[in-house]
Design an enzyme around this catalytic site. Structure first.
Site, mmCIF file in Angstrom:
data_model
loop_
_atom_site.group_PDB
_atom_site.id
_atom_site.type_symbol
_atom_site.label_atom_id
_atom_site.label_comp_id
_atom_site.label_asym_id
_atom_site.label_seq_id
_atom_site.Cartn_x
_atom_site.Cartn_y
_atom_site.Cartn_z
ATOM 1 N N HIS A 141 0.877 -1.178 0.000
ATOM 2 C CA HIS A 141 0.000 0.000 0.000
ATOM 3 C C HIS A 141 0.912 1.224 0.000
ATOM 4 C CE1 HIS A 141 -3.528 2.356 0.460
ATOM 5 N NE2 HIS A 141 -3.409 2.597 1.753
ATOM 6 N N ASN A 161 3.556 8.490 3.668
ATOM 7 C CA ASN A 161 4.141 7.646 2.617
ATOM 8 C C ASN A 161 5.658 7.554 2.821
ATOM 9 O OD1 ASN A 161 4.818 6.233 0.311
ATOM 10 N ND2 ASN A 161 3.351 7.327 -0.969
ATOM 11 N N ALA A 168 2.641 12.735 4.291
ATOM 12 C CA ALA A 168 3.639 12.490 5.333
ATOM 13 C C ALA A 168 3.707 11.019 5.729
ATOM 14 C CB ALA A 168 3.324 13.349 6.561
ATOM 15 N N ASP A 208 -10.910 -3.914 -1.316
ATOM 16 C CA ASP A 208 -10.701 -2.526 -1.722
ATOM 17 C C ASP A 208 -11.282 -2.242 -3.111
ATOM 18 O OD1 ASP A 208 -9.651 -0.024 -2.317
ATOM 19 O OD2 ASP A 208 -7.573 -0.569 -1.908
ATOM 20 N N HIS A 266 -3.546 1.756 -4.318
ATOM 21 C CA HIS A 266 -4.700 0.857 -4.384
ATOM 22 C C HIS A 266 -4.667 -0.007 -5.635
ATOM 23 C CE1 HIS A 266 -6.772 2.896 -1.032
ATOM 24 N NE2 HIS A 266 -6.174 3.979 -1.501
ATOM 25 N N ASP A 270 -7.356 -1.905 2.107
ATOM 26 C CA ASP A 270 -6.450 -1.080 1.289
ATOM 27 C C ASP A 270 -5.265 -1.947 0.879
ATOM 28 O OD1 ASP A 270 -8.131 0.768 2.630
ATOM 29 O OD2 ASP A 270 -6.661 2.360 2.364
#
Length: 558
Positions: free
Chosen positions: A143, A238, A236, A199, A372, A165
């Site tokens: 993800h 990631n 922030a 998802d 995703h 997710d």
């Protein structure tokens, strides 16, 4: 777990995350046992004036708090953990999640002064744990944040796989490929998978979602060609994206500064937990950037969504405390706009161009990939897991509907597919899936420190104030109801009084005439006087200038 012969059905209740993007929360029930899966927030849309956050309605779980075995978390994004500080004020249950997930949650709980009373239990992907009477497996997936897991929760009718997710990244930055084997093992097991919750975000995208490493290649090209400062705005959370920017800065002999509250917090947590490697001598304080040559500066910042008070937005406006955009800067916006934020992102990009920056953003380059799964990965998940029943999650209604169609394409009977609405209590039996009940659900609005104290009436008033302003009519009366002073009219956001004196004078006269009529008829009840004032102005103002301001009478008695 309970004896299969005694329990012939299993229920999953959604308190958020279907028909919307955000505030993901589910409750699994088997007999008298309850397990909470995630508890997130949703960011307010434009019509929720002044609202900071939206959380699920917790009434159902609060009523049943003695039955809750625990809370299990899939990953550390706020749309999955942001509601926990509000939930934990009402219930006390152990929380299970991976190391980074709980590390990010800790920061959130500290802000709410709840950390010391919470029971946080770290789980490693690939492990099976007991949460009260529930057996839960954490299965590694990819993800846009590290340490994301799908869940396999074992029930008397077979496991439920919750993959809210995810994507399947064959070349992840951290080398941690999704656990295909585990999904296939569950799908091929003798009991089979009871239900898959999957998802739906990118169900409209054909093919496969690109690997995060593609962004790394683009980042390297940008760093190689940039001659001045490089400013990178990204989510922030990631951490893999941040790592790739740091790696490029190291390669091209640049220092790195961080700015933005969430960026500073998340970088600190990720470094402390070992998810982000940044050499100490590479990091500089943002206040010291001006003393370095521009070709040695890289700045990582928040503001990829155009938030008015975020660091990048302030730089674009020219009112940041320490650094502002100047001609020659390279600005990379390494994120996609969350639905509803497109206008703000566009405005920020335009301001950056006006200041002479070279702006690189998703629409014109490969500086962002989604976290995703696209269509082919969603099909792969369905074919690996081979669920008896299927429930699409994490998407607006059109996403859920199209994901249901996709499941039908790969062989799941339509009668075994359930498209949920928030509040649905979904019953899984050996022979069918159906709606068992509705529970209290919906949106609870957070405004400052207020939780749920802003509702439709307050929002309606805010909308009216924002569109047509307010007229305040002040009248002073004696104890017999005789008018002593006034009426005086004060307006805000309605008209500029100095240029509308004639209108205000005529409005004042209408109120005065209406009040005199009340006085002549011996009407002294305040509620009647207030309604008289409103009625005397409403029609007049609309006839004159076609506006419907809020009219607020203020009566003072002396």
């Amino acid at each position: 777990m309970n004896d299969k012969n005694k329990i012939k059905n299993v229920t999953m209740t959604t308190l958020g995350g279907v028909g919307e993007i955000g505030k993901n929360m589910w409750v699994l029930e088997i007999g008298e046992d309850m397990l909470i899966i995630d508890s997130g927030v949703k960011f307010p849309e434009n019509d929720l004036l002044g609202i900071d956050l939206v959380i699920p309605d917790f009434e159902y779980v609060i009523k049943n708090k003695d039955r809750i075995n625990g809370i299990v978390l899939t990953h550390g994004h706020l749309d999955h953990i942001g509601g926990l500080p509000y939930l934990l004020k009402e219930i006390n249950a152990p929380i299970y999640g991976t190391k980074l997930t709980l590390g990010l949650l800790e920061g959130n709980l500290k802000e709410h002064r709840l950390l010391k009373d919470c029971r946080l239990k770290i789980v490693h992907s690939g492990k099976e744990i007991q949460v009260g009477n529930f057996t839960v497996e954490f299965i590694r997936v990819n993800h846009s944040i590290a340490d994301t897991c799908a869940l396999a929760i074992h029930t008397p009718l077979g496991p439920i796989v919750y993959a809210s997710d995810f994507k399947f990244d064959q070349t992840p930055v951290d080398g941690e490929v999704a656990d295909f084997h585990k999904f296939a093992e569950l799908g091929d097991s003798p009991e089979g998978v009871l239900a898959l919750f999957s998802d739906s975000t990118n169900v409209e995208r054909d093919g496969y979602t690109l690997s995060e490493k593609v962004v790394g290649e683009t980042v390297d090209e940008i760093f190689r060609g940039a001659k001045e400062r490089i400013i990178v705005a990204t989510f922030a959370s990631n951490i893999h994206r941040v790592q790739q920017v740091v790696d490029a800065a190291f390669k091209y002999n640049r220092k790195v500064a961080f700015t933005g509250r969430s960026m500073l917090n998340n970088v600190d947590i990720a470094r402390r937990l070992g998810y982000l490697q940044v050499p100490e001598d590479m990091i500089v304080d943002i206040r010291d950037c001006s003393s370095l040559p521009d070709n040695e500066v890289t700045l990582l910042t928040t503001g990829s969504q155009g938030e008015p008070m975020a660091a990048l937005t302030r730089m674009a406006r020219g009112d940041h405390y320490h650094i502002n955009i100047k001609e020659g800067d390279t600005v990379m916006i390494s994120a996609s706009a969350i639905p509803g934020n497109e206008k703000y992102v566009g405005e920020t990009i335009n301001k950056l161009f006006r200041r002479g920056a070279n702006v690189i953003y998703e629409d014109v380059s490969g500086v962002h990939v989604s976290g995703h799964a696209s269509k082919e990965e969603l099909k792969l998940m369905l074919n690996l897991v081979k669920p008896k029943y299927f429930v699409p999650v994490h998407g607006e209604y059109r996403h859920l509907y199209k994901h249901a169609n996709l499941a039908e394409e790969v062989g799941i009977p339509r009668d075994n597919i359930y498209i949920a609405d928030v509040g649905d209590k979904i019953n899984f039996a050996e022979d069918k899936v159906s709606k068992k009940d509705n529970v209290q659900s919906g949106d609870v609005l957070i405004d400052g420190l207020g939780i749920g104290d802003v509702g439709n009436i307050v929002l309606r008033d805010r909308k009216m104030l924002s569109e047509d302003g307010i007229i305040i009519v002040v009248v002073t009366i004696d104890k017999k109801g005789n008018i002593l002073v006034g009426p005086d009219i004060i307006t805000r956001g309605f008209v500029y009084i100095r240029e509308s004196e004639e209108l205000i004078e005529a409005a004042t006269q209408r109120v005065e005439d209406a009040l005199k009529e009340c006085e002549e008829n011996n009407v002294t009840e305040w509620s009647v006087l207030k309604n008289t004032i409103r009625n005397s102005l409403n029609n007049y103002v609309y006839q004159k200038i076609k506006r419907n301001p809020m009219i607020l009478p203020v009566i003072m008695e002396v």
